[in-house]
Write a protein that holds these residues in place. Structure first.
Motif: not given
Ligand SMILES: NC(=O)c1ccc[n+]([C@@H]2O[C@H](COP(=O)([O-])OP(=O)(O)OC[C@H]3O[C@@H](n4cnc5c(N)ncnc54)[C@H](O)[C@@H]3O)[C@@H](O)[C@H]2O)c1
Ligand SMILES: [Zn+2]
Length: 529
Positions: A410-439
């Motif tokens: 269920l963590n598919f997309g979340h390894t990079f997703g969390h990194a995108f989310e944190t690096a954006s200082h949470f400006e990216l929503s979790h969902g948007d970050a997971v979308a990028l992470g899955m890609l």
């Protein structure tokens, strides 16, 4: 998913009832004959004259094949469409409604019509009776529902069909031997009645946040009142910051003041934050009260309300404190999604689609084909997708309730997703970050031979249809890589990474951290944008 087909004899009412039904479901109506005519540039009668019945049937098959691949709609079929086995094959898996009609009634409805080539010779009633005998087998084998239309007004038929199609869907979920229903409804909160009624409690404590409280508290409170329960409402500030121990303490004091005792239950009304906080309060107040989850965001409906995890953050550490406390029931009403701010609504699709990528290719395809239904928030479509998505999560959680192994997919997309989310200082929503992470995960997977070629493209198409971001390359900067590595260093040099094998299948593989880092760095200067 698939279109909803109407079949039956000429005169059964497909072209009258079809648009009425479509209107009630919030879907477009398509008439197969009209599509064929538009395609051919001539009327059905003219096609019959110029190309004979075989010519028409061949055009009909092609039009049906296109419709079957198209967006969700109500589709009126021709009276003879389902005679051909190849056509019946095309509608397999879809809802096929047979509008039954007697030959006499059909003939009386067609008086004065000259556009039915097969009805031009002899008595229409006799011809229709013959056609019915010939076609009945096709209708009967393909139909998933049937309704007798003789003596009924078209609007009554449409109303009855709409009510049937919009009936609540229920999934049974289990957690460590405890079973609970997840009910998915297209409108209202009425279904909460028996979910709460069966708990045998005296007091319903509604926990919600400040945004949701003015919208839906009264509907939920009404249900408590109708059940003759005492009820109280406990509201906390909306947003992730509210997911804290101090909120838990405030809520518990408020429950105490309202004299909620062991004869009480918690109703968690809101998004994932409310679900997690109220679930944790329910897990620990008086050593545990039953909780019914009433998720009001798409994310909460497909993800956080199912699976039994509850908890709060400790400072910056997400979900550090928590408990497994499965709900006694879940009511997901598509009606509540109507008031969601657009970005929150869209972001919820990331986890919904994630479940499709993990185990349900048909769900992924349905999302890709239905940008209009997504934008219009069509309840029937949402209910189908939520149900499919919950089923995927349920099956995975049931196979590994406490996340010892399989649940990690269920963590598919979340390894990079969390990194995108944190690096954006949470400006990216979790969902948007997971979308990028899955890609990113899919791009890496294709490079490492873990993922079938074409998977990236399919995922990209689905995200685009939904309106989620896809510009991961532009965003994959040093800060993101820094967060990815900072997060993982403790675990050693190998990373448990979830790869999609293809759409519908994922797997966990150990990958050296350096490999991921090198590829991610390379991705910034090459590869698809
Ligand atoms: N327990 C789990 O298994 C699990 C799984 C995934 C996510 N989560 C948690 O879920 C949380 C995120 O959930 P979320 O995305 O639902 O966020 P959220 O609960 O903060 O809701 C998002 C926003 O929408 C508002 N809102 C909610 N429903 C609304 C409605 N119907 N109409 C208008 N506004 C509405 C909320 O007040 C909030 O401002 C995170 O804390 C995450 O950790 C938990
Ligand atoms: Zn997530």
């Amino acid at each position: 998913m698939f279109p909803i087909y109407l079949t039956g004899l000429s005169g059964a009412g497909k072209s009258t009832i079809g648009p009425m039904l479509a209107g009630r479901l919030g879907l477009p109506f398509l008439d197969l004959d009209t599509l064929i005519e538009a395609d051919a540039g001539r009327s059905v009668s003219a096609i019959f004259e110029a190309e004979g019945e075989p010519g028409f049937r061949s055009r009909e098959h092609q039009a049906l094949a296109r419709v079957a691949q198209g967006p969700l709609a109500v589709v009126g079929l021709g009276g003879g469409t389902l005679l051909a086995e190849a056509n019946r094959h095309l509608v397999e898996g879809a809802e096929v409604i047979w509008l039954e009609v007697s030959a006499e009634t059909a003939a009386s409805r067609l008086v004065g019509r000259t556009d039915r080539p097969l009805l031009r010779v002899g008595s229409p009633a006799a011809t229709l009776a013959g056609l019915l005998v010939e076609r009945q087998y096709g209708y009967h084998t393909a139909a998933t529902r049937r309704i007798a239309t003789d003596g009924l007004e078209p609007s009554a038929v449409a109303e009855s069909l709409a009510a049937g199609l919009l009936t609540p869907r229920e999934l049974a979920c289990r957690f460590d031997g405890h079973e609970y229903p997840v009910r998915i409804v297209t409108r209202g909160m009425d279904s909460l009645h028996d979910l709460v009624g069966r708990l045998n409690v005296r007091h319903a404590a509604i926990i919600t946040d400040q945004n949701v409280a003015p919208l839906y508290t009264s509907s939920v409170a009404n249900v408590a009142q109708e059940l003759g329960l005492k009820h109280s409402v406990h509201v906390f500030p909306a947003g992730e910051d509210g997911k804290s121990l101090s909120t838990v303490e405030t809520l518990m004091r408020s429950l105490r003041a309202a004299e909620v005792d062991r004869g009480g239950c918690i109703l968690a009304l809101g998004g994932g934050v409310v679900g997690d906080v109220a679930g944790f309060v329910a897990a620990t107040y008086l050593r545990g009260l039953p909780v019914v989850q009433v998720p009001t965001t798409l994310l909460a409906q497909v993800d956080s309300s199912v699976g039994g995890k509850t908890g709060v953050n400790l400072d910056a550490e997400k979900n550090l404190i928590g408990a497994f406390h499965p709900p006694s029931g879940v009511l997901a009403s598509m009606a509540t999604l109507d008031t969601l701010p657009e970005p929150v609504y869209r972001a919820g699709f990331a986890e919904l689609l994630k479940h499709g990528v993990i185990a349900d290719p048909a769900l992924t395809t349905a999302l890709t084909r239905n940008p209009d239904a997504i934008a219009a928030r069509v309840p029937l479509a949402l209910a189908r997708w939520v149900r499919a998505s919950v089923a995927v999560k349920r099956d995975i959680v049931e196979s590994d309730p406490r996340e010892k192994g399989r649940r990690k997919v269920l963590n598919f997309g979340h390894t990079f997703g969390h990194a995108f989310e944190t690096a954006s200082h949470f400006e990216l929503s979790h969902g948007d970050a997971v979308a990028l992470g899955m890609l990113v995960a899919t791009w890496l997977g294709e490079r490492l031979g873990e993922t079938d070629a074409g998977t990236y493209e399919a995922l990209h198409a689905a995200l685009t249809a939904i309106g989620l971001p896809t510009d991961w390359q532009r965003r994959l900067n040093d800060r993101v890589l820094h967060h990815l590595l900072a997060d993982k260093k403790r675990a050693g040099t190998d990373l448990d990474f979830v790869f999609a094998r293809r759409i519908g299948e994922v797997d966990i593989r150990k990958v050296p951290l350096n490999t991921i880092q090198d590829l991610a760095t390379a991705a910034r200067s090459s590869g698809p944008a």
